[in-house]
Design an enzyme around this catalytic site. Structure first.
Site, short mmCIF file in Angstrom:
data_model
loop_
_atom_site.label_atom_id
_atom_site.label_comp_id
_atom_site.label_asym_id
_atom_site.label_seq_id
_atom_site.Cartn_x
_atom_site.Cartn_y
_atom_site.Cartn_z
CD GLU A 40 -92.05 67.20 -41.29
OE1 GLU A 40 -92.05 67.80 -42.40
OE2 GLU A 40 -91.37 66.31 -41.21
NE ARG A 266 -93.29 78.65 -48.49
CZ ARG A 266 -93.07 77.97 -47.36
NH1 ARG A 266 -92.23 78.32 -46.21
NH2 ARG A 266 -93.46 76.79 -47.30
CE LYS A 276 -91.42 73.25 -39.94
NZ LYS A 276 -92.43 72.50 -39.98
#
Ligand code: ATP
Ligand code: MG
Length: 556
Positions: A40, A266, A276
């Site tokens: 994104e 992850r 982020k």
């Protein structure tokens, strides 16, 4: 990347799935493996994304497949063009290219709208007027089904409302479109999830064309299906969303191949925040010098710090892929960088804290050019010429007024080898009014040129030095971890390391570093690996970042 340069090691469950599909599963006959990396564009990529990038791109590569780079831009307001270009730059820098093309989720907004219309027509979706709070209050629990008050609304009515949502008639939050799935599902994501919401915000690509936007869980499988993705790798938190992913795919028509979602754990690294949102907060609060601050775990931060693409790819290969979440020691990332630089970085001499070193018996105006090897671990790095004269600089920490046990560097009466030059013997020193050493005096032995010793003589210490007249001035930045904790709490400001950046000016570097280039790595002998700062360096006032210290404390 060259052939045979495997980024992801052979033994992992993702490869098992791909191998099976590729070689045994007839559904995939004649179909190329097709993956995607779908960030994104709401921030800069970080080392966690590097793991996903390596998986998505290199697995496709290995099975002669294709990988798309896709901007998952379904969230207006947070997404910006600046992020899009940084993502492209970072993926390229890591050594990957998107022969599958550069895609944008926003390119499919029309399709997504039409498909929602078709779901409504077929009785698989409806417009719901419940507020977010009402939906929450009525979601039920494991024993009680959820309640949804508008699910039996006639399709005609939903279609009319959906069209009016689109035309901007209603404010944000007034209504949503929900998929009609199963209000009593044990998986709450299946309890009539929202697939469209109203959001009056400009989009970085579609501007004000839309005021309704698809939800991630609805959009992502559509994006994958439209691009012909065969294997959609994502992180474990999406495992519970997989039934919804499959539901969407199953309701699409005319798909030759259905994409499948496969989750992996992850990456977490000790002492690093990897979201982020948090990284943006660090930037916005000016706790760091931008997204590319060399202490940041961002790809651009690591690049500015002096990390090489191959050290990061190597790291991603070595940590492996699994279904079990784990945290990797930051020291291991440093270890991978050191291994790479040890082979590829030229050794140079740099004095971080200089004192004068005068060779009293060396001719006054003589300048010699000594040939010094660039990398004792890699002869192909060649040699360079280094100037030597009567007036030199040495490191303050390489001198003691009085020797002590086990000390092999310079002190009055002691001998040391100047790297690549001569053996010298200290004969005195000067102090300033604070008793700080300003100048060290020594004599040299012409017979020891090149750093050789006389027969029978044993010189234990070798120190680096820089010729005074030709030396260049520089500032050096020494970094430590941004945080003082391995696992960072949500209130990360509390564990911020006040000493994570040390700026040292007045350093003296050997002349050859005047032509250092951005992206070149050096070993400052005995000090660590350094690179030219790509932002703060100016001609005549160079700034070097310490990428990593020499000593490896990683215990693998
Ligand atoms: P963040 O929480 O940092 O914003 P994200 O998952 O929201 O991360 P995306 O831009 O949606 O970021 O991620 C793009 C891809 O990278 C996704 O497939 C995601 O699963 C993967 N990814 C993100 N963070 C990690 C990580 N720490 N380790 C491995 N893969 C990751
Ligand atoms: Mg995300």
């Amino acid at each position: 990347m060259g052939e045979g340069n495997k980024v992801i090691s052979d033994n992992n469950f993702l490869k098992d799935i791909l191998r099976k599909d590729f070689f045994e599963n007839t559904d995939y006959k004649g179909v190329r493996i097709h993956t995607r990396f779908p960030p994104e564009p709401n921030g800069y990529l970080h080392i966690g994304h590097a793991k996903a990038i390596c998986i998505d791109f290199s697995l496709a590569q290995e099975y002669n497949g294709i990988c798309n780079l896709r901007m998952d831009d379904t969230n207006p307001g947070k997404e910006e063009k600046e992020y899009v270009s940084s993502i492209k730059e970072d993926v390229r820098w890591l050594g990957f290219s998107w022969e599958g093309g550069l895609c944008y989720a926003s390119d499919y907004f029309d399709f997504m709208y039409d498909f929602a219309v078709s779901l409504i027509k077929r009785g698989f979706a409806y417009v719901c007027n419940m507020t977010q709070e009402e939906v929450k209050a009525n979601r039920g629990d494991t024993k009680t089904p959820a309640k949804s008050f508008y699910r039996d609304r006639p399709a005609e009515e939903s279609l009319d409302l959906f069209a009016r949502m689109r035309s901007g008639e209603f404010p944000d939050g007034a209504m949503t479109v929900r998929a009609k799935i199963d209000l009593s599902s044990g998986n709450f994501n299946m309890r009539d999830p929202v697939i469209y919401r109203i959001c009056h915000k400009s989009h970085h690509r579609t501007g004000d064309r839309w005021c309704i936007y698809p939800m991630y869980d609805y959009a992502h499988p559509i994006e994958d299906a439209l691009e012909g993705i065969t294997h959609s790798f994502c992180t474990l938190e999406f495992e519970d969303h997989r039934p919804l992913y499959n539901w969407v795919v199953d309701h699409m028509e005319n798909l030759t191949i259905k994409p499948k979602q496969i989750e992996f754990a992850r990456l977490n690294v000790t002492g690093m925040v990897m979201s982020k949102r948090k990284l943006k907060k660090l930037v916005d609060l000016k706790l760091v010098d931008g997204w590319d601050d060399p202490r940041m775990p961002t790809i651009c931060g690591l690049r500015r710090r002096g990390f090489t693409p191959s050290s990061i790819r190597n790291f991603c290969e070595k940590i492996g892929v699994s279904k079990v979440a784990s945290t990797v020691d930051y020291k291991f990332l440093e270890h991978c960088l050191r291994n790479d630089l040890n082979l590829h970085a030229n050794r140079v001499m740099a004095i971080i804290d200089p004192v004068n070193l005068i060779i009293t018996n060396y001719p006054d105006n003589k300048i010699e050019e000594l040939l010094i090897e660039n990398n004792p671990n890699n002869v192909s790095c060649g040699n360079r010429k280094v100037k030597f004269s009567k007036n030199l600089y040495m490191e303050r920490s390489d001198f003691l007024k009085e020797s002590k046990k086990g000390y092999h560097r310079l002190f009055p009466g002691g001998k040391v080898r100047l790297k690549g030059a001569y053996v010298v013997e200290c004969i005195g020193y000067d102090l300033d009014e604070d008793e700080k050493v300003t100048t060290v005096y020594a004599t040299y032995d012409p017979e020891t040129k090149g750093g050789n010793t006389r027969e029978g003589e044993k010189i234990k210490g070798t120190i680096h030095w820089v010729e005074k007249e030709s030396a260049i001035d520089a500032t050096v930045k020494i970094y430590e971890n941004l945080f003082l904790a391995d696992i960072i709490p949500d209130d990360f400001e509390e564990v911020l390391n006040p000493n994570s950046l040390k700026v040292v000016s007045g350093c003296k570097l050997e002349e050859s570093l005047a032509s250092a280039k951005i992206g070149e790595n050096f070993q400052f002998m005995r000090q660590g690996y350094f690179c030219l700062d790509n932002k703060d360096s100016r001609e005549g006032s160079l700034v070097f970042n310490r990428s990593v210290a020499l000593k490896d404390s990683y215990k693998g």
